[in-house]
Scaffold this motif. Structure first.
Motif, PDB file in Angstrom:
ATOM      1  N   GLY A 193      88.835   2.410  13.568  1.00  0.00           N
ATOM      2  CA  GLY A 193      88.469   3.797  13.311  1.00  0.00           C
ATOM      3  C   GLY A 193      87.488   4.394  14.303  1.00  0.00           C
ATOM      4  O   GLY A 193      87.130   5.569  14.188  1.00  0.00           O
ATOM      5  N   LEU A 194      87.062   3.621  15.310  1.00  0.00           N
ATOM      6  CA  LEU A 194      86.051   4.141  16.236  1.00  0.00           C
ATOM      7  C   LEU A 194      86.629   5.193  17.179  1.00  0.00           C
ATOM      8  O   LEU A 194      85.960   6.185  17.493  1.00  0.00           O
TER       9      LEU A 194
ATOM     10  N   ILE B 204      78.804   0.730  12.848  1.00  0.00           N
ATOM     11  CA  ILE B 204      77.616   0.344  13.623  1.00  0.00           C
ATOM     12  C   ILE B 204      77.339  -1.147  13.447  1.00  0.00           C
ATOM     13  O   ILE B 204      77.099  -1.879  14.421  1.00  0.00           O
ATOM     14  N   ILE B 205      77.385  -1.611  12.217  1.00  0.00           N
ATOM     15  CA  ILE B 205      77.133  -3.029  11.930  1.00  0.00           C
ATOM     16  C   ILE B 205      78.221  -3.901  12.552  1.00  0.00           C
ATOM     17  O   ILE B 205      77.941  -4.968  13.115  1.00  0.00           O
TER      18      ILE B 205
ATOM     19  N   SER C 242      76.195  10.336  15.527  1.00  0.00           N
ATOM     20  CA  SER C 242      77.444  10.970  15.102  1.00  0.00           C
ATOM     21  C   SER C 242      77.672  10.773  13.601  1.00  0.00           C
ATOM     22  O   SER C 242      77.612   9.648  13.094  1.00  0.00           O
ATOM     23  N   LYS C 243      77.955  11.869  12.911  1.00  0.00           N
ATOM     24  CA  LYS C 243      78.250  11.795  11.481  1.00  0.00           C
ATOM     25  C   LYS C 243      79.631  11.191  11.221  1.00  0.00           C
ATOM     26  O   LYS C 243      79.944  10.806  10.092  1.00  0.00           O
ATOM     27  N   HIS C 244      80.447  11.115  12.275  1.00  0.00           N
ATOM     28  CA  HIS C 244      81.797  10.561  12.115  1.00  0.00           C
ATOM     29  C   HIS C 244      81.812   9.037  12.252  1.00  0.00           C
ATOM     30  O   HIS C 244      82.761   8.392  11.807  1.00  0.00           O
ATOM     31  N   VAL C 245      80.793   8.477  12.888  1.00  0.00           N
ATOM     32  CA  VAL C 245      80.683   7.019  13.030  1.00  0.00           C
ATOM     33  C   VAL C 245      79.937   6.491  11.808  1.00  0.00           C
ATOM     34  O   VAL C 245      78.822   6.923  11.509  1.00  0.00           O
TER      35      VAL C 245
END
Length: 243
Positions: free
Chosen positions: A218-219, A120-121, A112-115
């Protein structure tokens, strides 16, 4: 009077006369026989040979590989997540609405370009204590759905969460038995959805919202377009989302 000869006459029979074989045909027979023998020996015909010559299908790209090389922090996190998905049978053998946990996680999160890479980290460093349900919440969960930990949607959700955080699936299932249930233990609404569409959206919303509560800000917005728990749950329930 003419004499009648009693001896039988021998008539020539054309069919009994050996047919003459043309020299060219005789020369062709050994070659044809050799070809037949070769095919019979190897059990391979021209069609099989053609199919064997076809190139193999191209390997599918690894989800999230575009985020960074294996030497980067995000690249290492992605590699670990993908590896955990590949080694967990529940991430590949349970299918809900056409998705496995591996395919949904790859599409909705890693690719996903939004994540963001930072998210992720961050999710890779979430400890079990930040996700665990309280004893009161666990008791309510087991009262509402006694067999919750045997449900495919629970195992599906646990597989995604385990892949992201590195927490052992068994420990995660014990600590957060309500994963995959629609609603929340802290509300009157808590049940196991029957339809696969609701099951899949619940699994993904539990994943994003529990991690949001554990500090990955923000997820929810990245996947559902809104950050709040209730609004994002509504978007999830009506089939919305960016995945």
């Amino acid at each position: 009077m003419s004499r009648i000869d009693s001896r039988p006459r021998v008539l020539s029979n054309p069919s009994s006369t050996p047919a003459r074989v043309q020299p060219e045909a005789q020369a062709q027979r050994p070659a044809s026989a050799a070809r037949v023998a070769a095919v019979g020996h190897t059990q391979v015909n021209s069609f099989e040979g053609a199919s064997r010559a076809r190139p193999a299908a191209a390997a599918q790209p690894i989800p999230g590989a575009w985020r960074g090389g294996p030497e980067t922090e995000v690249g290492k996190a992605v590699q670990s997540m993908v590896s955990r998905l590949q080694s967990n049978p529940d991430a590949n053998n349970i299918t809900i609405k056409g998705d496995t946990a591996a395919s949904l996680f790859g599409r909705a999160i890693l690719d996903s370009k939004h994540v963001t890479n930072e998210q992720i980290i961050a999710m890779a460093n979430v400890p079990l204590e930040s996700l665990a349900s309280s004893e009161k919440e666990k008791a309510k969960t087991y009262k509402k759905v006694p067999n919750v930990r045997d449900l495919p949607v629970h195992k599906f959700t646990v597989a995604m969460m385990s892949a992201a955080t590195g927490i052992d699936p068994q420990k995660l299932s014990e600590a957060v038995p309500d994963l995959g249930l629609t609603g929340a233990p802290s509300t009157p609404l808590l049940y196991a959805a029957k339809g696969e569409g609701m099951q899949r959206s619940t699994a993904l919303h539990d994943f994003t919202d529990y991690l949001r509560g554990a500090g990955v800000k923000g997820l929810n917005k990245a996947v559902w377009g809104v950050e709040g728990r209730i609004l994002s749950a509504i978007v999830s329930a009506v089939g919305g989302g960016r995945y």
